[in-house]
Design an enzyme around this catalytic site. Structure first.
Site, short mmCIF file in Angstrom:
data_model
loop_
_atom_site.label_atom_id
_atom_site.label_comp_id
_atom_site.label_asym_id
_atom_site.label_seq_id
_atom_site.Cartn_x
_atom_site.Cartn_y
_atom_site.Cartn_z
N ASN A 10 -21.98 11.88 64.08
CA ASN A 10 -22.20 12.20 62.67
C ASN A 10 -20.99 11.69 61.89
OD1 ASN A 10 -22.68 13.30 60.18
ND2 ASN A 10 -22.39 15.44 60.81
N LYS A 12 -20.73 11.49 58.74
CA LYS A 12 -20.62 12.22 57.47
C LYS A 12 -20.41 11.22 56.31
CE LYS A 12 -18.75 16.03 60.09
NZ LYS A 12 -18.11 17.34 60.07
N GLU A 100 -22.37 21.84 56.46
CA GLU A 100 -21.75 21.35 55.22
C GLU A 100 -22.77 21.27 54.10
OE1 GLU A 100 -20.00 17.90 57.05
OE2 GLU A 100 -18.53 19.19 58.04
N GLU A 170 -23.77 24.63 66.33
CA GLU A 170 -22.46 24.26 65.79
C GLU A 170 -21.83 25.48 65.11
OE1 GLU A 170 -22.09 19.79 65.03
OE2 GLU A 170 -23.00 20.65 63.25
C1 PEP Z 1 -20.10 18.11 62.89
O1 PEP Z 1 -19.74 18.22 61.73
O2 PEP Z 1 -21.30 18.00 63.16
C2 PEP Z 1 -19.08 18.11 63.92
C3 PEP Z 1 -19.43 18.44 65.13
O3 PEP Z 1 -17.79 17.80 63.52
P1 PEP Z 1 -16.46 17.80 64.43
O4 PEP Z 1 -16.80 17.14 65.74
O5 PEP Z 1 -15.47 17.01 63.65
O6 PEP Z 1 -16.08 19.23 64.62
#
Ligand code: PEP
Length: 256
Positions: A10, A12, A100, A170
């Site tokens: 991801n 983002k 987010e 998550e």
């Molecule tokens: C995410 O935002 O989906 C994520 C897993 O971010 P990170 O790996 O940076 O924690």
């Protein structure tokens, strides 16, 4: 038989379209060194970078995913992007309900449910993100929060034989923090999610059409501890997917 892990990047809103292309190129080169490549790989750039990355990965063992979609197929919805258009562009996956988006644009469980339906109706595999906040965890509400999120996202959905779904657990408070949860805690959450799925769908559908993956500060030095957990089918990665080197290292460890 070893399970086939899925590794989803991801990106983002971290990369410009030009930088997305450069990273896709570097990832293709690095993954070329992994033979045979058995893990499933998905790259999720921002909307503007999708078509460029789609062209770069043509012929590669890499799939394309978007980071969101709208629930209507077409019409007067300024600024939105339809699941139908994403499919047309070459996307096979779409991330939905990322924390987010829940936080910054107040996306609701009801909207996420509509988006999941739109994704499935357009042959996309929804990657449905669920997870508790730190406060919810401290209150002891973790299991009920994630169960409710999964249940709401799947309300009214009947899986057809060709449909596939990914649930990404998550924990909101560890995303981007550099500090993942204990793998055993993630495994517990995955089992809770699995039970909710079994309450919604047949056991065959849960076993054959749904993966449950972990996301939240996964790095090369901790990924192995997650992937050995029996209920964890792969990872969703933010920060560590932004460099070809660290992403390829994650893939190597997931390549069972
Ligand atoms: C995410 O935002 O989906 C994520 C897993 O971010 P990170 O790996 O940076 O924690």
């Amino acid at each position: 038989m070893d399970k086939q892990n899925i590794v989803i990047a991801n990106w983002k809103m971290n990369l410009s379209p030009a930088d997305s292309l450069k990273l896709a190129e570097a990832i293709i080169a690095k993954l070329g060194e992994i033979k045979p490549l058995k893990a499933q790989i998905v790259l999720c750039p921002d909307f503007l970078s999708l078509s460029g990355v789609a062209q770069k990965i043509t012929g590669q063992p890499i799939m394309l995913g978007a980071q969101d979609c709208f629930w209507e197929p077409v019409g007067a919805f300024t600024g939105e992007v339809s699941a139908q258009f994403l499919h047309e562009l070459g996307c096979a996956y779409v991330i939905l309900g990322h924390s987010e988006r829940r936080q910054y644009v107040a996306e609701t469980n009801e909207q996420i449910n509509l988006k999941v339906k739109a994704a499935l109706a357009n042959s996309l595999i929804p990657i449905i993100c669920v997870g508790e906040t730190f406060a919810e965890r401290q209150e002891g509400d973790k299991d009920s929060v994630i169960s409710q999120q999964v249940s709401n996202a799947l309300t009214g959905i009947r899986l057809l034989d060709q449909d596939k779904v990914i649930i990404a657990y998550e924990p909101v408070w560890v995303i981007g923090s550099g500090q993942a949860v204990a793998p055993e805690e993630a495994e517990h959450a995955h089992r809770v999610i699995r039970q909710v799925l079994i309450d919604h769908f047949s056991m065959n559908a849960v076993n054959g059409q749904i993966k449950i993956i972990y996301g939240g500060s996964v790095k090369p030095n901790n990924v192995g501890n997650f992937l050995i957990q029996p209920a964890i089918d792969g990872i969703l990665v933010g920060g560590a997917s932004l460099e070809a080197e660290s992403f390829a290292e994650l893939v190597k460890q997931a390549n069972l």
